[in-house]
Design an enzyme around this catalytic site. Structure first.
Site, PDB file in Angstrom:
ATOM      1  N   LYS A  14       7.407  -7.608  -6.418  1.00 32.17           N
ATOM      2  CA  LYS A  14       8.017  -7.296  -7.719  1.00 32.17           C
ATOM      3  C   LYS A  14       9.362  -8.010  -7.890  1.00 32.17           C
ATOM      4  CE  LYS A  14       8.052  -2.757  -7.024  1.00 32.17           C
ATOM      5  NZ  LYS A  14       7.377  -2.553  -5.734  1.00 32.17           N
ATOM      6  N   ARG A  89       9.224   5.737 -10.814  1.00 35.58           N
ATOM      7  CA  ARG A  89       8.436   5.945  -9.594  1.00 35.58           C
ATOM      8  C   ARG A  89       7.828   7.337  -9.542  1.00 35.58           C
ATOM      9  NH1 ARG A  89      11.455   1.884  -6.304  1.00 35.58           N
ATOM     10  NH2 ARG A  89      10.391   1.557  -4.327  1.00 35.58           N
ATOM     11  N   ARG A 128       9.539  -9.384   6.191  1.00 39.24           N
ATOM     12  CA  ARG A 128      10.720  -9.406   5.331  1.00 39.24           C
ATOM     13  C   ARG A 128      11.911  -8.756   6.032  1.00 39.24           C
ATOM     14  NH1 ARG A 128      10.494  -6.615  -0.595  1.00 39.24           N
ATOM     15  NH2 ARG A 128      10.942  -4.673   0.490  1.00 39.24           N
ATOM     16  N   ARG A 134      17.084  -5.097   5.657  1.00 41.66           N
ATOM     17  CA  ARG A 134      16.944  -3.781   5.031  1.00 41.66           C
ATOM     18  C   ARG A 134      16.487  -2.758   6.058  1.00 41.66           C
ATOM     19  NH1 ARG A 134      13.869  -3.904  -0.725  1.00 41.66           N
ATOM     20  NH2 ARG A 134      13.390  -1.803   0.030  1.00 41.66           N
TER      21      ARG A 134
HETATM   22  P1  AMP Z   1      12.890  -0.818  -3.627  1.00 44.94           P
HETATM   23  O1  AMP Z   1      13.939  -1.864  -3.441  1.00 44.94           O
HETATM   24  O2  AMP Z   1      12.396  -0.733  -5.053  1.00 44.94           O
HETATM   25  O3  AMP Z   1      11.768  -0.938  -2.640  1.00 44.94           O
HETATM   26  O4  AMP Z   1      13.584   0.591  -3.350  1.00 44.94           O
HETATM   27  C1  AMP Z   1      14.114   0.903  -2.081  1.00 44.94           C
HETATM   28  C2  AMP Z   1      14.328   2.400  -1.957  1.00 44.94           C
HETATM   29  O5  AMP Z   1      15.252   2.844  -2.962  1.00 44.94           O
HETATM   30  C3  AMP Z   1      13.090   3.249  -2.174  1.00 44.94           C
HETATM   31  O6  AMP Z   1      12.303   3.369  -0.998  1.00 44.94           O
HETATM   32  C4  AMP Z   1      13.715   4.582  -2.575  1.00 44.94           C
HETATM   33  O7  AMP Z   1      14.258   5.251  -1.465  1.00 44.94           O
HETATM   34  C5  AMP Z   1      14.886   4.138  -3.445  1.00 44.94           C
HETATM   35  N1  AMP Z   1      14.488   4.009  -4.864  1.00 44.94           N
HETATM   36  C6  AMP Z   1      14.440   2.858  -5.605  1.00 44.94           C
HETATM   37  N2  AMP Z   1      13.999   3.108  -6.845  1.00 44.94           N
HETATM   38  C7  AMP Z   1      13.762   4.442  -6.912  1.00 44.94           C
HETATM   39  C8  AMP Z   1      13.260   5.309  -7.915  1.00 44.94           C
HETATM   40  N3  AMP Z   1      12.907   4.861  -9.120  1.00 44.94           N
HETATM   41  N4  AMP Z   1      13.148   6.636  -7.610  1.00 44.94           N
HETATM   42  C9  AMP Z   1      13.493   7.112  -6.413  1.00 44.94           C
HETATM   43  N5  AMP Z   1      13.935   6.344  -5.396  1.00 44.94           N
HETATM   44  C10 AMP Z   1      14.077   5.027  -5.639  1.00 44.94           C
END
Ligand code: AMP
Length: 190
Positions: A14, A89, A128, A134
């Protein structure tokens, strides 16, 4: 404005695709994960709160995430459109987003989902993690937990957007360029 939700499980690509679409169509890209990581790095109150959830691979609570998202959207009142990456989400987040955008006379024009099998993704995320640093990409049990969160709370959003006639699934396996072309074909028609 043409607003899309770029959807898919962790590691589906994404972020990479959002960067490319953003350039191609002059859109604003809002990644809630990036905003959380920025806050963690800068040790803000929001960052401290989110860190424990993110480190464990759990979702950050809805209320916190929704408020943060609204602030981000409000920073870009004159955008051509917004790519929502990693948000919504949960069903509550999707409902809150609809209400919020409707109040502004805006809407989500489509959810475009990168469809990739889970097995491929765990490998991809571990790779990654070697370069991204991360914390949630380096430990297989945390990665599995993120998939569990995705499968139990996030995957239902396909039905939510399908019911609005707004769900567009595309094959998320292929070269970066191939996938950008597939995304653009959908973006152009919605
Ligand atoms: P991402 O970079 O989108 O994979 O997000 C990394 C982490 O951030 C996720 O595993 C969640 O812990 C948190 N996070 C990101 N977006 C959301 C969301 N919309 N709702 C809840 N937690 C989120």
């Amino acid at each position: 404005m043409k607003n899309i939700v770029l959807f898919g499980p962790p590691g589906a690509g994404k972020g990479t695709q959002a960067d490319l679409l953003k350039e191609k169509y002059n859109l604003v890209h809002i990644s809630t994960g990036d905003v959380f990581r920025y806050n963690i790095k800068n040790k803000t109150e929001l960052g401290l709160l989110a860190k424990t959830f993110i480190d464990a691979g759990d979702l950050v609570p809805d209320e916190v995430t929704i408020n943060m998202l609204k602030e981000e959207v409000n920073k870009h009142a004159d955008a051509n459109g917004i790519i929502f990456d990693g948000f919504p989400r949960t069903q509550s987040q999707a409902e809150a987003l609809d209400v919020f955008l409707t109040e502004k006379g805006e809407q989500i024009n489509g959810m475009i989902a990168l469809e990739v099998a889970e097995d491929l993704l765990v490998e991809r995320l571990l790779e990654r993690g070697k370069v991204s640093g991360r914390s949630d990409d380096t430990d297989e049990s945390k990665i599995r937990n993120r998939f569990n969160e995705y499968n139990t709370k996030t995957a239902v959003l396909k039905d939510y957007y399908n019911a609005q006639g707004n769900y567009y699934g595309i094959n998320g396996v292929g070269s970066i360029d191939e996938i950008t072309i597939r995304l653009a074909q959908v973006f152009d028609k919605i």
